[in-house]
Structures are given as C-alpha cells and as structure tokens.
Motif scaffolding. Sequence first.
Motif, PDB file in Angstrom:
ATOM      1  N   GLN A 234       9.135 -17.019 -24.409  1.00 32.60           N
ATOM      2  CA  GLN A 234       7.767 -16.514 -24.384  1.00 32.60           C
ATOM      3  C   GLN A 234       7.531 -15.891 -23.014  1.00 32.60           C
ATOM      4  N   VAL A 235       7.043 -14.667 -23.020  1.00 32.14           N
ATOM      5  CA  VAL A 235       6.924 -13.894 -21.786  1.00 32.14           C
ATOM      6  C   VAL A 235       5.561 -14.108 -21.145  1.00 32.14           C
ATOM      7  N   THR A 236       5.596 -14.431 -19.854  1.00 30.56           N
ATOM      8  CA  THR A 236       4.386 -14.463 -19.029  1.00 30.56           C
ATOM      9  C   THR A 236       4.456 -13.295 -18.069  1.00 30.56           C
ATOM     10  N   PHE A 237       3.459 -12.413 -18.153  1.00 27.21           N
ATOM     11  CA  PHE A 237       3.427 -11.315 -17.196  1.00 27.21           C
ATOM     12  C   PHE A 237       2.883 -11.835 -15.869  1.00 27.21           C
ATOM     13  N   ASP A 238       3.682 -11.666 -14.858  1.00 30.75           N
ATOM     14  CA  ASP A 238       3.404 -12.259 -13.550  1.00 30.75           C
ATOM     15  C   ASP A 238       2.034 -11.837 -13.024  1.00 30.75           C
ATOM     16  N   ARG A 239       1.208 -12.812 -12.699  1.00 30.07           N
ATOM     17  CA  ARG A 239      -0.154 -12.495 -12.254  1.00 30.07           C
ATOM     18  C   ARG A 239      -0.163 -11.806 -10.893  1.00 30.07           C
ATOM     19  N   PHE A 240       0.860 -12.011 -10.085  1.00 30.78           N
ATOM     20  CA  PHE A 240       0.919 -11.310  -8.796  1.00 30.78           C
ATOM     21  C   PHE A 240       1.133  -9.807  -9.003  1.00 30.78           C
ATOM     22  N   HIS A 241       1.934  -9.455 -10.013  1.00 30.94           N
ATOM     23  CA  HIS A 241       2.105  -8.040 -10.327  1.00 30.94           C
ATOM     24  C   HIS A 241       0.816  -7.448 -10.913  1.00 30.94           C
ATOM     25  N   LEU A 242       0.127  -8.229 -11.726  1.00 30.90           N
ATOM     26  CA  LEU A 242      -1.157  -7.768 -12.257  1.00 30.90           C
ATOM     27  C   LEU A 242      -2.155  -7.543 -11.125  1.00 30.90           C
ATOM     28  N   MET A 243      -2.163  -8.479 -10.176  1.00 31.47           N
ATOM     29  CA  MET A 243      -3.070  -8.355  -9.033  1.00 31.47           C
ATOM     30  C   MET A 243      -2.707  -7.125  -8.204  1.00 31.47           C
ATOM     31  N   LYS A 244      -1.432  -6.822  -8.138  1.00 31.90           N
ATOM     32  CA  LYS A 244      -0.997  -5.626  -7.406  1.00 31.90           C
ATOM     33  C   LYS A 244      -1.561  -4.367  -8.056  1.00 31.90           C
ATOM     34  N   LEU A 245      -1.570  -4.331  -9.400  1.00 33.64           N
ATOM     35  CA  LEU A 245      -2.136  -3.188 -10.109  1.00 33.64           C
ATOM     36  C   LEU A 245      -3.624  -3.038  -9.810  1.00 33.64           C
ATOM     37  N   VAL A 246      -4.324  -4.164  -9.782  1.00 29.44           N
ATOM     38  CA  VAL A 246      -5.750  -4.131  -9.476  1.00 29.44           C
ATOM     39  C   VAL A 246      -5.972  -3.642  -8.044  1.00 29.44           C
ATOM     40  N   ASN A 247      -5.186  -4.136  -7.105  1.00 27.92           N
ATOM     41  CA  ASN A 247      -5.315  -3.710  -5.709  1.00 27.92           C
ATOM     42  C   ASN A 247      -5.070  -2.210  -5.558  1.00 27.92           C
ATOM     43  N   GLU A 248      -4.064  -1.716  -6.255  1.00 26.55           N
ATOM     44  CA  GLU A 248      -3.776  -0.276  -6.190  1.00 26.55           C
ATOM     45  C   GLU A 248      -4.941   0.536  -6.754  1.00 26.55           C
ATOM     46  N   ALA A 249      -5.572   0.008  -7.796  1.00 21.11           N
ATOM     47  CA  ALA A 249      -6.719   0.704  -8.390  1.00 21.11           C
ATOM     48  C   ALA A 249      -7.902   0.713  -7.430  1.00 21.11           C
ATOM     49  N   ARG A 268      -8.696   0.243   4.411  1.00 22.00           N
ATOM     50  CA  ARG A 268      -7.905  -0.186   3.251  1.00 22.00           C
ATOM     51  C   ARG A 268      -7.791  -1.699   3.137  1.00 22.00           C
ATOM     52  N   TRP A 269      -7.393  -2.357   4.223  1.00 23.05           N
ATOM     53  CA  TRP A 269      -7.088  -3.786   4.139  1.00 23.05           C
ATOM     54  C   TRP A 269      -8.340  -4.648   3.980  1.00 23.05           C
ATOM     55  N   LEU A 270      -9.491  -4.107   4.282  1.00 23.82           N
ATOM     56  CA  LEU A 270     -10.727  -4.869   4.070  1.00 23.82           C
ATOM     57  C   LEU A 270     -10.928  -5.187   2.594  1.00 23.82           C
ATOM     58  N   TRP A 271     -10.489  -4.272   1.729  1.00 27.50           N
ATOM     59  CA  TRP A 271     -10.709  -4.418   0.289  1.00 27.50           C
ATOM     60  C   TRP A 271      -9.557  -5.124  -0.412  1.00 27.50           C
ATOM     61  N   LEU A 272      -8.408  -5.185   0.232  1.00 30.50           N
ATOM     62  CA  LEU A 272      -7.221  -5.756  -0.413  1.00 30.50           C
ATOM     63  C   LEU A 272      -6.941  -7.194   0.005  1.00 30.50           C
ATOM     64  N   LYS A 273      -7.470  -7.604   1.150  1.00 30.30           N
ATOM     65  CA  LYS A 273      -7.312  -8.991   1.585  1.00 30.30           C
ATOM     66  C   LYS A 273      -8.386  -9.866   0.963  1.00 30.30           C
ATOM     67  N   ASN A 274      -8.066 -11.142   0.776  1.00 33.55           N
ATOM     68  CA  ASN A 274      -9.094 -12.082   0.342  1.00 33.55           C
ATOM     69  C   ASN A 274     -10.066 -12.309   1.492  1.00 33.55           C
ATOM     70  N   PRO A 275     -11.351 -12.561   1.189  1.00 42.30           N
ATOM     71  CA  PRO A 275     -12.357 -12.733   2.253  1.00 42.30           C
ATOM     72  C   PRO A 275     -11.962 -13.757   3.308  1.00 42.30           C
ATOM     73  N   GLY A 276     -11.330 -14.834   2.884  1.00 42.11           N
ATOM     74  CA  GLY A 276     -10.950 -15.884   3.828  1.00 42.11           C
ATOM     75  C   GLY A 276      -9.828 -15.494   4.765  1.00 42.11           C
ATOM     76  N   LYS A 277      -9.129 -14.389   4.456  1.00 43.72           N
ATOM     77  CA  LYS A 277      -8.008 -13.941   5.283  1.00 43.72           C
ATOM     78  C   LYS A 277      -8.429 -12.892   6.312  1.00 43.72           C
ATOM     79  N   LEU A 278      -9.684 -12.462   6.258  1.00 40.51           N
ATOM     80  CA  LEU A 278     -10.143 -11.435   7.186  1.00 40.51           C
ATOM     81  C   LEU A 278     -10.489 -12.036   8.542  1.00 40.51           C
TER      82      LEU A 278
END
Length: 405
Positions: A234-249, A268-278
């Motif tokens: 059973q295939v699980t599409f990796d959520r990190f890759h999905l998150m990468k698609l969202v970040n690129e969008a 750029r990085w303001l929108w791609l980092k999680n708030p706690g990492k800024l």
Amino acid sequence: MDQGNQLFTLALGLVPPWMVDDVRFTVEEKRLDLHVNFPRGSQFPCPVCGQDCPVYDTQEKVWRHLDFFQHAAYLHARVPRVHCPEHGVHLVSVPWAREGSGFTLLFEALVMAMVREMPVLTVSRLVRETDQRLWRVLDHYVAKAREAADMSEVHSVGIDETSSRRGHDYITLFVDLVAKRLLFATPGKDAETFAQFAEDLQAHGGSAEAITEVSMDLSPAFQKGAAEHLPNAQVTFDRFHLMKLVNEAVDAVRKGEALSQPDLKKSRWLWLKNPGKLSAKQSARLREILKNQNLKTAQAYQLRLTFQEIFTVQNRHQGATLLKAWVENVKDSGLPPMVKVAYTVMNHWDGVLRWFESQITNGILEGFNSLLQSAKAKARGYRTHKNFINMAYLILGKLDLRLPT
C-alpha cells in the motif's frame, strides 16, 4: 631463526610452518621488507579437500602491510602450490592476505576504517597507494557483506532518488524504514529500478510479496514500478514531498505578486519556514508584511499552514474531512499555483490519505540523502556509479564487514 626474525614472526602472528627468515630496512626509501618462508619438506592443506599435501612448486608474491613506524612495510613470500592426489595442483591460501589482493588483511582493515571517515582519495594519499586500488578493496568488502545481508524481515520500504553527479544523473535508494538501513541502490529513477530491487530482495532472503508498506514521492515511474513489482504494497505518498509542492506553489504566488508589491522581494524564506523557526527580525518583518490584508501571498501562506496542520491529525476519517475542506478552499482562492497542488492531491487521494494510517514518511531518506551528498562533496564527486553506490552501502547499509583485527 635469529632473534629479530623470531620477533617479526611473532608480531605478524605467523604459525608454523610459516616464519620470517629475512628482514631488510632501506633507510633511504623508508621501507621495510619482511621475507616469509617455510622449511623444506613442509606440507600444506589442499584448498579443495583440506588434506595435507607436499609442495609442488612456489610463486613469488608481495603484499603491502601496515607501516612500521615511518617505514612502508611489505611482506614477501614463496607461496606454495600443492599436489593433491585427488584434486591436482592448487595454490594454497596464505593466512595474512585474501586471494588476489596485493594488501595484507590488516592493511585492508585499516583502509576500510579510514574510508568510512574521509574520502578515498585522501586515504590514498595518507597510505601512499592509488585510489583505484583502494576502491577495489572497498568493492570487495562491501560486496561480500551484502552477500550475507538478511532481508527476510523487510516489509516497509521508503524509496527516493539522490543526485549522483551534476545534471540529470540519479541513483534510486530503497531503504528499510524499520531497520533504518539502505537495502538497495541502483542507477536511474524509472520503474525498472523496482524490478531490480525485487530481484535483489529475493537474493537476500526477502520477498517482493512481503512488502506491505511503501513511502515515496508522486513520481509516475515510481507508481508504475510499485504497482508492477510490489503487488501487496500500500503506497503512502510522502508528506514531505507534498509539503514541498505546497511550498513551491506559495513561492510561485509570491514571485508573481512581487512585481507589484516591492515588500515581497527577498522575502522567500519568510513564507517557507515555520513561524517557530523564524528569527526575531524575520518574525517582525513577516508581521509587518501581513498587515496588508489583500496580499495573495498571505492567502497562500495561510493555506500552507493549514495544510501542514492537517498532518498532525491521527485519524484517517478526520484527516480526509479536513483535507477535502482544504482542497475546496484552495479552489475558491483563485491562486493558480495552489489550485494545481489541490488537483494533484485529489488525483493521488488514496496514497495521500494512507499516511493517516501508516504514519510512514521518507524522513529517514532525506537524512540519508544529506549524508551522501556531504560525502560526495568532500570527495569532490565520484567517477563512477559503482563507487557512489559502494560508498552509500558503506555509510548507510549497516553492513557487517567482518574485518580482521
């Protein structure tokens, strides 16, 4: 045997009939030559049956040994061929080196310990041997250890590709997500890599039919390979890759809007980092930009945060409900890059939802990829796929090399 020869015989761990019968120092060349011999009339076991047999003739051979202080040490020996009444004439094995090698076992053990920690080229300079000869040593021990690898318990696998060289040159990695070890690596990133993995898995006691969980990205080739060669997975599409698609969008929305909104430039990085990492400075700038309520980028950013939050849910039904609502919100947003991601999620719905049950990701592969790229950078690249793959097995395969000590 004089005392010096006896001392070196003991130091090398030689047992009768082997003994050191000559030692020569060459000070100018910083070289030590140890000559190993055996008494006339000695017998040696036949390599086939083990029966003690008389010596038929001998062959002169030389092996590089561990340095003696600053001196490069070499072992010389007349290696006998024995005549077995049943099996004929055969060359015997010597206890200090493997067949076909120009190095002693202890020298090879030193090399294998060093190449784990530094590039092969660096090791070659330290031990004053060519890197090609050292790669052959590494290839032997990795291949031998992989032959003995047990894959009978493998049932959960992560698949990802990593860059081998500049350009579109990739190696596909198959990783045991439970044991966290590299199982198989092969050039390419097409469906055929799955066929090769299934064959290798069977050769090591495993079974393609036993694979029940697979984590991978949305690659059509990977989907085809998994469907054809891992029939029960059973295939699980990796959520990190999905998150990468969202970040690129999100970044695509920002780039398009930055033409009319100068504040978005270099953000750029303001929108791609999680708030706690800024950092405090980044957080302050983000708050200032968000005061403009009409920014499309801010809208995409909120959708990004919501998407990420959905994957903190543990229940499939709840996750599906939230994901459906997210998809509808994205469609209503009118942001083309985000809408494209929403349709991608819809087109891979079962594999996306599978995460809420399997909870598996390619996180371990991301870490592995980082280690491999770091090793590649230190080595300034590898000349061949074989070298790159051998290094991958050495670093990530948890192999039992069974090196002499």
